[in-house]
Design an enzyme around this catalytic site. Structure first.
Site, short mmCIF file in Angstrom:
data_model
loop_
_atom_site.label_atom_id
_atom_site.label_comp_id
_atom_site.label_asym_id
_atom_site.label_seq_id
_atom_site.Cartn_x
_atom_site.Cartn_y
_atom_site.Cartn_z
N PRO A 102 -11.17 0.12 -2.50
CG PRO A 102 -11.38 -2.01 -1.64
CD PRO A 102 -10.61 -0.70 -1.49
CG HIS B 205 -7.27 -2.25 0.51
ND1 HIS B 205 -7.30 -2.86 1.57
CD2 HIS B 205 -7.67 -2.84 -0.63
CE1 HIS B 205 -7.67 -4.05 1.16
NE2 HIS B 205 -7.92 -4.27 -0.13
CE1 TYR C 8 -3.71 -2.57 0.01
CE2 TYR C 8 -2.52 -3.29 2.03
CZ TYR C 8 -3.51 -3.70 0.97
OH TYR C 8 -4.18 -4.53 1.16
CB SER D 278 -11.71 -9.84 -3.24
OG SER D 278 -11.64 -9.96 -1.79
#
Ligand code: COA
Length: 624
Positions: free
Chosen positions: A118, A341, A105, A552
């Site tokens: 997301p 995230h 990240y 996912s």
């Protein structure tokens, strides 16, 4: 602590078990969790070769076998790195988690928008105007504050997976936190743990930011009625629509934003405003209606709004994408969220949202205290010509990205988890095998496929990778459309593929998968200042990490769907929520890639799901 049954989602709205703080509960629970293991070196090497078999050519594999042999030989570099990792595991709470947050990240420089954060689409709510929007948003805030009480009091119900308690740390990371851009690497600050935890949220409406204090003087949260009055004040104060959308800066490439951030906060007023956003418990984005949202495409349009805001003509400027948690409420009943995230995976976010949605459905009982509340503080920005220039550049990049992203949300209504369960199959594995079939039909090859697996059975655990393309799935998809093959053989191969997937899942959630271990070995080499070992310079390794399918499962109680962008330019993002009798899924791709098409793949997945069901129903398993 109260026990719940499934990962990330208590089955009913759980009351806090104590209205007052139970200090130490969280730490006691955490200390009882096992540490993340370092898998044996030989095991990972063998499993790595097996994972490569369906996705690389035979000659590549021969080469990789030689490289691996050299890597793992007695006294070789593999053993040295393995020892280093084991030592690290003995000295840290989790040998992986800090590295992972950095590499996955904070060092990742693409915009967080689409490439990392997301979006989550909730079912459309039953209001269609500003009043309804404000009323709903007020209850939503009250619902989050209710959930926050459980976090603050350490009375959050512990979640379980396969009978094992899970790490609850991510719940303590998602509120009052924010990502901060840096010139080469970002960071995350969490103000929940500061001596003066924040008591406000930020609200953004028509690109204008406000600080809204959400606690009364006596420390009780504002009631939904009080919040309604405050949100009305904010909306009245921000009716004009020609404000500079300073939030758009957070959509930029991280190096670019890192530079313009320093410029932005040179000004004292700007610095204070940015700090108020960063410190806030969360951000609430009040949008107008969703553009183009009609009929079958409604959820796809809503997904775009949650993922990136729809471009500068829509709501991309009505966000602060660095904020860990942003709730988005449109004027036409469109609702959802976007989250950054770095601090957490989808399941804790969805569990929080499940609670909030259920809370919004209950009648309001809390009585508001008498007396008027202060006017919410407008967060001012001084826009210099240089900042204006940065905003213009961010607008251009954001619009290019918005035009490039293709998003298709489907509600597959023919069946859900019920059908695979009735056939004694794992629904997750069933869906993954359907996706493998859909991809193979379109491209006549198997590809590196990523599915996130939770490592939360371990202290501070995040995720590992389930590699859904296996030898068993490859045999199945290559046989399925072969007219010379009998159904019985196809069913046998399907069963093997589903079982192989489930067994990879078990291996991954118990910390024995290969991807994070390989990453750890690579990072350990860097830590020991060694040159990059040949195994990580091998083209097969690059191929294994080029995930044409990034997937996912994010299950929820609410009928929602999460969505994210592809992780490679020529790939797909695929996120799904298997409900009992239907499956919500979101497929994304980039328009700039001629080979990919989200709508096409979504259709192919629907067809594959139906074909798998037909095979199960038409073939008596007793004959296997
Ligand atoms: N026969 C009958 N039922 C079965 C079955 C079988 N052979 N196998 C599984 N089931 C049932 C399960 O009991 C479960 O029942 P429930 O609906 O009552 O809870 C249900 O089917 C679902 O199981 P399954 O489909 O196998 O998936 P799972 O819930 O075990 O989830 C993962 C699998 C990989 C998604 C999960 O382990 C995980 O790691 N989740 C986290 C992913 C994540 O972090 N995503 C976010 C990234 S941002």
């Amino acid at each position: 602590m109260v026990k719940t049954c499934a990962l990330g989602r208590p089955r009913h709205l759980v009351k806090p078990v104590s209205a007052t703080r139970v200090a130490g509960r969280y730490l006691t629970h955490q200390r009882g969790l096992p540490g993340l293991p370092v898998p044996p070196l030989q095991q990972t090497c063998e499993r790595y070769i097996t994972a490569l078999e369906p996705i690389v050519e035979a000659d590549e594999l021969t080469h990789t076998r030689r490289v691996i042999q050299e890597f793992q030989k007695a006294g070789g570099v593999g053993e040295q790195l393995q020892r280093g990792l084991e030592k690290r595991a003995g000295e840290t709470e989790n040998w992986l988690s800090q590295w992972w947050v950095q590499v996955a990240y904070l060092d990742y420089r693409m915009p967080v928008v689409v490439h990392s954060s997301p979006g989550l689409v909730l079912p459309r709510m039953d209001f269609r105007d500003k009043d309804g929007q404000i009323r709903f948003a007020s209850k939503l805030i009250a619902g989050v504050l209710y959930f926050k009480t459980m976090i603050d009091n350490e009375t959050l119900p512990v979640e379980y997976l396969g009978g094992k308690p899970l790490c609850m740390n991510q719940y303590y990371e998602v509120l009052s936190s924010c990502r901060i851009p840096g010139l080469k690497r970002d960071s995350v600050v969490n103000h929940a743990k500061s001596s003066q935890p924040p008591k406000h949220i930020t609200v953004v409406h028509n690109f204008q930011f406000f600080q809204l204090d959400v606690y009364n003087r006596d420390g009780t949260p504002l009631t939904a009625d009080q919040l309604c009055v405050q949100l009305e004040k904010i909306c009245r104060a921000s009716q004009e629509t020609n404000t500079e959308p300073v939030g758009i800066l957070t959509t930029q490439h991280r190096d670019v934003w890192g530079k313009s951030y320093l410029n932005l906060i040179k000004d004292k007023t700007n610095k204070e405003s940015v700090s108020a956003i960063q410190r806030s418990i969360f951000t609430l984005c009040l949008d107008g209606p969703t553009p183009g949202a009609a009929g079958e495409l409604y959820r796809s349009c809503a997904a775009v709004q949650m993922l990136h805001g729809g471009g500068t003509q829509s709501y991309s400027g009505n966000r602060w994408f660095d904020k860990t948690l942003q709730f988005i409420v449109g004027e036409d009943g469109t609702c959802g969220a976007n989250y950054e995230h770095a601090p957490a995976e989808g399941p804790p976010i969805v569990a929080l949202i499940d609670h909030v949605v259920e809370y919004t459905r209950k009648p309001e009982t809390a009585k508001s205290p008498a007396g008027s509340l202060p006017v919410p503080r407008r967060l001012l920005f001084n826009i210099t010509p240089e900042i204006k220039q940065d905003i213009e550049e961010a607008k251009l990049s954001m619009n290019t990205l918005a035009q490039d992203l293709d998003m298709r949300v489907k509600v597959f209504g023919h069946f859900g988890k019920n059908v695979p369960k009735a056939h004694k199959m794992s629904p997750d594995a069933f869906i993954q095998i359907a996706l493998q079939l859909a991809y193979y039909r379109k491209y006549r090859r198997c590809c590196a496929t990523y599915e996130s697996a939770s490592l939360r059975m371990f202290r501070l655990g995040r995720t590992d990778t389930i590699r859904s393309a296996s030898n068993a799935s490859a045999s199945f998809v290559k046989t399925f459309d072969d007219p010379s093959k009998q159904n019985l053989e196809k069913l046998d191969l399907m069963e093997k593929a589903v079982k192989a997937h489930r067994s990879y899942t078990n291996m991954a959630i118990s910390g024995q998968a290969i991807d994070r271990h390989l990453l750890g070995l690579k990072l350990q080499a860097a830590e020991e200042k060694l040159s990059v070992p040949a195994i990580f310079r091998d083209p097969a390794y690059a191929k294994a990490l080029h995930y044409h399918l990034s997937t996912s499962q994010v299950p929820s109680k609410t009928d929602c769907v999460m969505c994210f962008g592809p992780v490679v330019p020529d790939g797909y993002g695929f996120c799904y929520n298997p409900m009992e009798d239907h499956i919500n899924f979101a497929v994304s791709s980039f328009n700039s890639c001629k080979e990919t098409d989200a709508g096409d793949l979504a259709g192919a997945v629907e067809e594959a799901l139906l074909d798998l069901k037909r095979l199960l129903e038409q073939t008596p398993r007793s004959k296997l």
